[in-house]
Design an enzyme around this catalytic site. Structure first.
Site, PDB file in Angstrom:
ATOM      1  N   ALA A  85       0.870  -1.179   0.000  1.00  0.00           N
ATOM      2  CA  ALA A  85       0.000   0.000   0.000  1.00  0.00           C
ATOM      3  C   ALA A  85       0.904   1.224   0.000  1.00  0.00           C
ATOM      4  O   ALA A  85       2.081   1.142   0.393  1.00  0.00           O
ATOM      5  CB  ALA A  85      -0.882  -0.025   1.239  1.00  0.00           C
TER       6      ALA A  85
ATOM      7  N   GLY B  89       0.611  -4.864   0.996  1.00  0.00           N
ATOM      8  CA  GLY B  89      -0.627  -4.980   0.212  1.00  0.00           C
ATOM      9  C   GLY B  89      -0.441  -5.760  -1.080  1.00  0.00           C
ATOM     10  O   GLY B  89      -1.400  -6.343  -1.595  1.00  0.00           O
TER      11      GLY B  89
ATOM     12  N   GLU C 284      -0.710  -9.276  -0.025  1.00  0.00           N
ATOM     13  CA  GLU C 284      -2.117  -9.518   0.326  1.00  0.00           C
ATOM     14  C   GLU C 284      -2.968  -9.676  -0.938  1.00  0.00           C
ATOM     15  O   GLU C 284      -3.874 -10.504  -0.997  1.00  0.00           O
ATOM     16  CB  GLU C 284      -2.621  -8.374   1.212  1.00  0.00           C
ATOM     17  CG  GLU C 284      -1.941  -8.395   2.585  1.00  0.00           C
ATOM     18  CD  GLU C 284      -2.292  -7.191   3.444  1.00  0.00           C
ATOM     19  OE1 GLU C 284      -1.935  -6.060   3.035  1.00  0.00           O
ATOM     20  OE2 GLU C 284      -2.932  -7.374   4.495  1.00  0.00           O
TER      21      GLU C 284
ATOM     22  N   GLU D  36       5.074  -4.737   7.116  1.00  0.00           N
ATOM     23  CA  GLU D  36       4.393  -3.633   7.804  1.00  0.00           C
ATOM     24  C   GLU D  36       4.953  -3.360   9.188  1.00  0.00           C
ATOM     25  O   GLU D  36       5.020  -2.201   9.622  1.00  0.00           O
ATOM     26  CB  GLU D  36       2.881  -3.918   7.911  1.00  0.00           C
ATOM     27  CG  GLU D  36       2.113  -3.787   6.609  1.00  0.00           C
ATOM     28  CD  GLU D  36       2.071  -5.067   5.773  1.00  0.00           C
ATOM     29  OE1 GLU D  36       2.883  -5.985   6.029  1.00  0.00           O
ATOM     30  OE2 GLU D  36       1.220  -5.141   4.869  1.00  0.00           O
TER      31      GLU D  36
HETATM   32  N1  COA Z   1       4.596   3.111  -0.970  1.00  0.00           N
HETATM   33  C1  COA Z   1       4.994   4.253  -1.537  1.00  0.00           C
HETATM   34  N2  COA Z   1       6.120   4.357  -2.269  1.00  0.00           N
HETATM   35  C2  COA Z   1       6.861   3.249  -2.425  1.00  0.00           C
HETATM   36  C3  COA Z   1       6.513   2.027  -1.865  1.00  0.00           C
HETATM   37  C4  COA Z   1       5.323   1.976  -1.103  1.00  0.00           C
HETATM   38  N3  COA Z   1       4.878   0.844  -0.547  1.00  0.00           N
HETATM   39  N4  COA Z   1       7.461   1.121  -2.173  1.00  0.00           N
HETATM   40  C5  COA Z   1       8.363   1.756  -2.925  1.00  0.00           C
HETATM   41  N5  COA Z   1       8.003   3.053  -3.073  1.00  0.00           N
HETATM   42  C6  COA Z   1       8.716   4.095  -3.818  1.00  0.00           C
HETATM   43  C7  COA Z   1       9.958   4.571  -3.101  1.00  0.00           C
HETATM   44  O1  COA Z   1       9.638   5.520  -2.105  1.00  0.00           O
HETATM   45  C8  COA Z   1      10.738   5.142  -4.246  1.00  0.00           C
HETATM   46  O2  COA Z   1      10.194   6.385  -4.566  1.00  0.00           O
HETATM   47  P1  COA Z   1      11.176   7.642  -4.887  1.00  0.00           P
HETATM   48  O3  COA Z   1      11.945   7.204  -6.107  1.00  0.00           O
HETATM   49  O4  COA Z   1      10.240   8.774  -5.164  1.00  0.00           O
HETATM   50  O5  COA Z   1      12.046   7.818  -3.689  1.00  0.00           O
HETATM   51  C9  COA Z   1      10.410   4.204  -5.401  1.00  0.00           C
HETATM   52  O6  COA Z   1       9.191   3.549  -5.042  1.00  0.00           O
HETATM   53  C10 COA Z   1      11.454   3.135  -5.627  1.00  0.00           C
HETATM   54  O7  COA Z   1      11.663   2.456  -4.398  1.00  0.00           O
HETATM   55  P2  COA Z   1      13.118   2.285  -3.713  1.00  0.00           P
HETATM   56  O8  COA Z   1      12.900   2.065  -2.255  1.00  0.00           O
HETATM   57  O9  COA Z   1      14.015   3.406  -4.115  1.00  0.00           O
HETATM   58  O10 COA Z   1      13.609   0.938  -4.442  1.00  0.00           O
HETATM   59  P3  COA Z   1      14.658  -0.105  -3.874  1.00  0.00           P
HETATM   60  O11 COA Z   1      14.971  -1.011  -4.987  1.00  0.00           O
HETATM   61  O12 COA Z   1      15.775   0.573  -3.175  1.00  0.00           O
HETATM   62  O13 COA Z   1      13.838  -0.917  -2.738  1.00  0.00           O
HETATM   63  C11 COA Z   1      11.911  -2.078  -1.859  1.00  0.00           C
HETATM   64  C12 COA Z   1      12.738  -1.716  -3.118  1.00  0.00           C
HETATM   65  C13 COA Z   1      10.657  -2.789  -2.335  1.00  0.00           C
HETATM   66  C14 COA Z   1      12.745  -3.020  -0.962  1.00  0.00           C
HETATM   67  C15 COA Z   1      11.570  -0.792  -1.080  1.00  0.00           C
HETATM   68  O14 COA Z   1      10.986   0.132  -1.999  1.00  0.00           O
HETATM   69  C16 COA Z   1      10.584  -0.988   0.031  1.00  0.00           C
HETATM   70  O15 COA Z   1      10.949  -1.493   1.075  1.00  0.00           O
HETATM   71  N6  COA Z   1       9.316  -0.573  -0.166  1.00  0.00           N
HETATM   72  C17 COA Z   1       8.323  -0.587   0.860  1.00  0.00           C
HETATM   73  C18 COA Z   1       7.786  -1.969   1.102  1.00  0.00           C
HETATM   74  C19 COA Z   1       6.764  -1.951   2.228  1.00  0.00           C
HETATM   75  O16 COA Z   1       7.058  -1.662   3.359  1.00  0.00           O
HETATM   76  N7  COA Z   1       5.510  -2.297   1.867  1.00  0.00           N
HETATM   77  C20 COA Z   1       4.427  -2.330   2.806  1.00  0.00           C
HETATM   78  C21 COA Z   1       3.711  -1.042   2.818  1.00  0.00           C
HETATM   79  S1  COA Z   1       2.379  -1.056   3.966  1.00  0.00           S
END
Ligand code: COA
Length: 260
Positions: free
Chosen positions: A66, A111, A114, A134
């Site tokens: 999400a 999400g 999910e 989360e």
């Molecule tokens: N919500 C909003 N933005 C998200 C996102 C999310 N769940 N997951 C990734 N993004 C965004 C990042 O903020 C980034 O945006 P930016 O370029 O404007 O800074 C972009 O997507 C790319 O993500 P980034 O983190 O730079 O890629 P990465 O390869 O370094 O890492 C992940 C990939 C998936 C490990 C990392 O993005 C992450 O941990 N995301 C969140 C996962 C999460 O906690 N999901 C549950 C949410 S409730």
């Protein structure tokens, strides 16, 4: 129907919905969730659609969760309606009477996992990572993840995944029964097609009966589940497709089901 954050295409009865916010790793913001809801309703009522495939744009993510920016800005009341909306969407997907396949082409987190868990079948590329992170954000899954995960893998593994928040590899997800199969990333599209095409050709009443008996039946008492199975079995036996399927077998030819 056109969408900002989804690409939708129907080919040969297979309706592919691609979540398309690649710069945000296809994170589910409110708008995307609403579009997904509308797209699923649309596909469910379209007789040309026999199988639905959900996937993410790009080669990095299915859905990375999400949208964390929106989560941070929510009031508790908004969070409650966000969770309820997400849960309703996931439940609607799971209760569709057409098979839904998740083509997990990268990160399926929060999400995103999910969403994948609400699908009926899941194929993951070997670079996919699945998890419920989360807890690392000080929150917990809110789109049905705790409930579907425990039902799929039991409380020991569900608790480890939710409490650690650590993603697992596609291979490990297959070992746990979280995905049906794992394929090389460049084979994902073909593997999904191979899984979907026989379902397009299958007798729809049999498909509906199996989905309902397995998924609803798993939630009710055995005797009630068996009664449900009998009802759906006899409904199949009332179809022209049953006559066609059994005749085709006896005549040593392939059946041509008509959905009647
Ligand atoms: N919500 C909003 N933005 C998200 C996102 C999310 N769940 N997951 C990734 N993004 C965004 C990042 O903020 C980034 O945006 P930016 O370029 O404007 O800074 C972009 O997507 C790319 O993500 P980034 O983190 O730079 O890629 P990465 O390869 O370094 O890492 C992940 C990939 C998936 C490990 C990392 O993005 C992450 O941990 N995301 C969140 C996962 C999460 O906690 N999901 C549950 C949410 S409730």
């Amino acid at each position: 129907m056109s969408f900002e954050n989804l690409a939708v295409v129907t080919r040969g009865g297979i309706h592919t919905i691609t979540i398309k916010r690649p710069a945000k790793l296809n994170a589910l913001n409110r708008q995307t969730l609403q579009e997904l809801y509308a797209a699923i309703i649309d596909a469910s009522g379209d007789d040309k659609v026999r199988v639905i495939v959900l996937t993410g744009a790009g080669d990095k993510a299915f859905v990375a969760g999400a949208d964390i920016v929106e989560i941070q800005q929510q009031s508790p009341t908004e969070a409650s309606s966000f969770s309820a909306f997400g849960q309703n969407l996931m439940s609607m997907i799971q209760s569709l009477d057409k098979p839904v396949i998740a083509a997990i082409n990268g990160f399926a987190l929060g999400g995103g996992m999910e969403l994948a868990l609400a699908c009926h079948l899941r194929i993951a590329s070997d670079n996919a990572r699945l998890g419920l992170p989360e807890i690392k954000l000080g929150i917990m899954p809110g789109f049905g993840g705790t409930q579907r995960l425990v039902r799929l893998v039991g409380s020991t593994r569900a608790l480890e995944l939710c409490l650690s928040g650590e993603p697992i590899t596609a291979e490990r997800a297959e070992q746990l029964g979280l995905v049906n199969r794992v394929v090389a990333a460049d084979q994902l599209e073909q593997a999904v097609k191979d899984m979907a095409e026989p379902l397009v050709k299958a007798a729809p009443e049999a498909v509906r009966g199996i989905l309902q008996s397995v998924l609803h039946g798993a939630e009710i008492h055995l005797e009630a589940g068996l009664a449900l199975e009998t009802a759906r079995f006899s409904l199949c036996c009332a179809t022209e497709d049953m006559q066609e399927g059994t005749s085709a077998f006896l005549e040593k030819r392939s059946p041509k089901f008509k959905g009647r």
